[in-house]
Design a protein around this motif. Structure first.
Motif, PDB file in Angstrom:
ATOM      1  N   UNK A  99      -3.441  -3.998 -39.301  1.00 19.87           N
ATOM      2  CA  UNK A  99      -4.633  -4.801 -39.024  1.00 19.87           C
ATOM      3  C   UNK A  99      -5.103  -4.689 -37.573  1.00 19.87           C
ATOM      4  N   UNK A 100      -4.679  -3.640 -36.887  1.00 26.21           N
ATOM      5  CA  UNK A 100      -5.107  -3.479 -35.502  1.00 26.21           C
ATOM      6  C   UNK A 100      -4.332  -2.370 -34.814  1.00 26.21           C
ATOM      7  N   UNK A 101      -4.379  -2.375 -33.501  1.00 24.83           N
ATOM      8  CA  UNK A 101      -3.730  -1.334 -32.719  1.00 24.83           C
ATOM      9  C   UNK A 101      -2.979  -1.972 -31.551  1.00 24.83           C
ATOM     10  N   UNK A 102      -1.968  -1.263 -31.089  1.00 26.50           N
ATOM     11  CA  UNK A 102      -1.262  -1.673 -29.880  1.00 26.50           C
ATOM     12  C   UNK A 102      -1.180  -0.463 -28.956  1.00 26.50           C
ATOM     13  N   UNK A 103      -1.690  -0.607 -27.744  1.00 23.49           N
ATOM     14  CA  UNK A 103      -1.508   0.423 -26.730  1.00 23.49           C
ATOM     15  C   UNK A 103      -0.222   0.109 -25.970  1.00 23.49           C
ATOM     16  N   UNK A 104       0.769   0.949 -26.183  1.00 24.31           N
ATOM     17  CA  UNK A 104       2.068   0.776 -25.549  1.00 24.31           C
ATOM     18  C   UNK A 104       2.045   1.406 -24.166  1.00 24.31           C
ATOM     19  N   UNK A 105       2.652   0.725 -23.202  1.00 24.32           N
ATOM     20  CA  UNK A 105       2.719   1.220 -21.836  1.00 24.32           C
ATOM     21  C   UNK A 105       4.180   1.401 -21.428  1.00 24.32           C
ATOM     22  N   UNK A 106       4.446   2.225 -20.415  1.00 27.21           N
ATOM     23  CA  UNK A 106       5.825   2.472 -19.994  1.00 27.21           C
ATOM     24  C   UNK A 106       6.595   1.176 -19.738  1.00 27.21           C
ATOM     25  N   UNK A 107       7.820   1.131 -20.268  1.00 28.66           N
ATOM     26  CA  UNK A 107       8.652  -0.059 -20.148  1.00 28.66           C
ATOM     27  C   UNK A 107       8.696  -0.888 -21.408  1.00 28.66           C
ATOM     28  N   UNK A 108       7.696  -0.737 -22.289  1.00 29.52           N
ATOM     29  CA  UNK A 108       7.698  -1.453 -23.567  1.00 29.52           C
ATOM     30  C   UNK A 108       8.814  -0.898 -24.452  1.00 29.52           C
ATOM     31  N   UNK A 109       9.420  -1.758 -25.250  1.00 28.79           N
ATOM     32  CA  UNK A 109      10.544  -1.328 -26.079  1.00 28.79           C
ATOM     33  C   UNK A 109      10.159  -0.280 -27.123  1.00 28.79           C
ATOM     34  N   UNK A 121       0.813  -1.226   0.000  1.00 23.63           N
ATOM     35  CA  UNK A 121       0.000   0.000   0.000  1.00 23.63           C
ATOM     36  C   UNK A 121       0.837   1.262   0.000  1.00 23.63           C
ATOM     37  N   UNK A 122       2.004   1.228   0.617  1.00 27.71           N
ATOM     38  CA  UNK A 122       2.817   2.441   0.734  1.00 27.71           C
ATOM     39  C   UNK A 122       3.936   2.494  -0.295  1.00 27.71           C
ATOM     40  N   UNK A 123       3.881   1.616  -1.281  1.00 25.83           N
ATOM     41  CA  UNK A 123       4.908   1.630  -2.333  1.00 25.83           C
ATOM     42  C   UNK A 123       4.611   2.660  -3.410  1.00 25.83           C
ATOM     43  N   UNK A 124       3.342   3.061  -3.552  1.00 23.47           N
ATOM     44  CA  UNK A 124       2.977   4.019  -4.591  1.00 23.47           C
ATOM     45  C   UNK A 124       2.806   3.352  -5.942  1.00 23.47           C
ATOM     46  N   UNK A 125       2.756   4.157  -6.977  1.00 24.31           N
ATOM     47  CA  UNK A 125       2.615   3.644  -8.337  1.00 24.31           C
ATOM     48  C   UNK A 125       3.081   4.726  -9.307  1.00 24.31           C
ATOM     49  N   UNK A 126       3.241   4.356 -10.569  1.00 32.68           N
ATOM     50  CA  UNK A 126       3.612   5.342 -11.576  1.00 32.68           C
ATOM     51  C   UNK A 126       2.415   5.644 -12.459  1.00 32.68           C
ATOM     52  N   UNK A 127       2.452   6.784 -13.102  1.00 38.38           N
ATOM     53  CA  UNK A 127       1.377   7.174 -14.013  1.00 38.38           C
ATOM     54  C   UNK A 127       1.580   6.499 -15.355  1.00 38.38           C
ATOM     55  N   UNK A 128       0.549   5.850 -15.854  1.00 37.01           N
ATOM     56  CA  UNK A 128       0.605   5.199 -17.154  1.00 37.01           C
ATOM     57  C   UNK A 128      -0.299   5.912 -18.137  1.00 37.01           C
ATOM     58  N   UNK A 129       0.292   6.441 -19.204  1.00 37.01           N
ATOM     59  CA  UNK A 129      -0.485   6.949 -20.326  1.00 37.01           C
ATOM     60  C   UNK A 129      -0.212   6.046 -21.524  1.00 37.01           C
ATOM     61  N   UNK A 130      -1.183   5.227 -21.927  1.00 38.03           N
ATOM     62  CA  UNK A 130      -0.974   4.396 -23.110  1.00 38.03           C
ATOM     63  C   UNK A 130      -0.731   5.259 -24.346  1.00 38.03           C
ATOM     64  N   UNK A 131       0.180   4.803 -25.187  1.00 37.12           N
ATOM     65  CA  UNK A 131       0.464   5.469 -26.457  1.00 37.12           C
ATOM     66  C   UNK A 131       0.044   4.525 -27.580  1.00 37.12           C
ATOM     67  N   UNK A 132      -0.778   5.019 -28.476  1.00 31.04           N
ATOM     68  CA  UNK A 132      -1.364   4.177 -29.506  1.00 31.04           C
ATOM     69  C   UNK A 132      -0.436   4.026 -30.707  1.00 31.04           C
TER      70      UNK A 132
END
Length: 376
Positions: A295-305, A279-290
């Motif tokens: 033939x489709x889409x990929x929502x990239x998240x922080x840490x993806x290459x 609970x006290x570790x926190x978290x980071x903000x994730x904004x997916x990048x399209x």
């Protein structure tokens, strides 16, 4: 409340898990002894119409009212624990790091966002997450219901609910009337999602949303509001995903991701312990990048290459990521994944990086198949 934001609004949402022992499984993962609450948004909603979502909504000025300090404990953060400093190279999500006193509120953001999630859960589902007196609530396992002698009659509850829906400031008046306070101590910080550029709702609506998790001993009485919410569903995480697979319901990618993460826990007590321990570790903000494929889409998240080094948070740069490659080719050619693949209205989560902040990665689930832990 940060009224100076131009590109998005602050919000809070609640993953509400309630004990439901002895339920028959409806998924390859076997029985779960708890259910999650999902609400179906109205088809007239300006953001994610008809979607099944967790209860929550926009932070209001009333959630940051200094008057809450007269009800809640006077200790630092009103009795909440202090989140630990982020790991090397990390940073506290801006939603939580913002100095609220500089914005004119003595109430910390960690308190106000929890009040918002609790208030919205009452407005949308009729559920009261309160404790008697000033608190804090006793630590332990999943939260027991509010004592019956503290609850008003059904008619009075409905009347107060209508008042709060009309004016969020009435929630504080209601708590004062019941001699109770919002059980902010039962809500554990879980994640933080920022609506992607290009996925804004009507009028360009985007939201920086704090996700909290709360575990209840048993399912509380639930009542839809007939306005923003047209139906509600209590079901286990894998059962919800099965409903999504069969097109009974529609889920947005963040909800699907979090449900895949919750699939790691079949026991309410295990989920409560995990969320409490971190609970006290926190978290980071994730904004997916399209990333648009042929033939489709990929929502990239922080840490993806493929996640950009300098994401376009505001959308002012008008950056468009696209390729002529197919999704399958992008997956075969990659090696470091933190992404949500969207193809033919199906979703699939792929993660092979280490989760930060002592969190847990979601199970790799593809809504187009029955595989609940597919290999990359």
């Amino acid at each position: 409340m940060n009224s100076g934001l131009r590109h998005w609004r602050e919000a809070a949402t609640l993953l509400l898990a309630a004990g439901a022992p002895g339920r028959l499984p409806r998924s390859p993962l076997g029985p779960f002894d708890y259910e999650l609450l999902l609400l179906q948004r109205s088809s007239r909603s300006g953001f994610m119409p008809s979607a099944h979502v967790f209860p929550g909504g926009v932070v209001e000025a009333a959630d940051f009212s200094a008057d809450w300090l007269g009800l809640l404990p006077s200790s630092p953060l009103c009795g909440l624990g202090q989140v630990r400093p982020p790991p090397p190279g990390g940073s506290r999500a801006p939603l939580f790091a913002t100095d609220r006193e500089e914005l004119g509120s003595p109430l910390p953001g960690e308190v106000a966002f929890r009040i918002c999630a609790i208030r919205e859960t009452f407005e949308e589902a009729g559920i009261l997450l309160l404790v008697p007196g000033p608190g804090p609530a006793a630590a332990g396992g999943p939260v027991p219901p509010l004592p019956a002698e503290r609850l008003p009659s059904a008619a009075e509850l409905s009347e107060w609910r209508g008042r709060v829906q009309q004016d969020p400031a009435c929630f504080l008046q209601f708590c004062r009337h019941l001699r109770c306070v919002p059980n902010i101590w039962a809500l554990q910080e879980w994640s933080n999602w920022l609506t992607p550029v290009g996925r804004a709702g009507r009028g360009g609506r985007r939201y920086d949303t704090a996700f909290y998790l709360c575990c209840l001993e048993r399912r509380p009485r639930t009542a839809q509001d007939g306005r923003e919410v047209t139906a509600f569903l209590w079901s286990s995480p894998p059962e919800i995903i099965e409903r999504f697979k069969s097109e009974e319901i529609w889920l947005a990618p963040p909800q699907f991701y979090e449900l895949c993460r919750l699939c790691n826990f079949s026991s309410l007590c295990e989920l409560h312990k995990f969320s409490s321990d971190r609970a006290l570790e926190g978290c980071e903000c994730w904004m997916p990048v399209m990333l648009t494929a042929s033939d489709g889409y990929i929502q990239l998240l922080p840490g993806d290459e493929l996640y950009p080094e300098d994401p376009d948070y505001t959308g002012e740069k008008k950056i468009v990521m696209s390729t002529d490659k197919k999704v399958e080719d992008l997956m075969k050619g990659g090696s470091i994944f933190h992404r949500i693949v969207i193809k033919n209205n199906n979703l699939a989560v792929y993660v092979n990086i280490q989760a930060k902040y002592k969190h847990i990665s979601p199970l790799t689930i593809n809504s187009a198949s029955s595989d609940y832990n597919s290999k990359l």
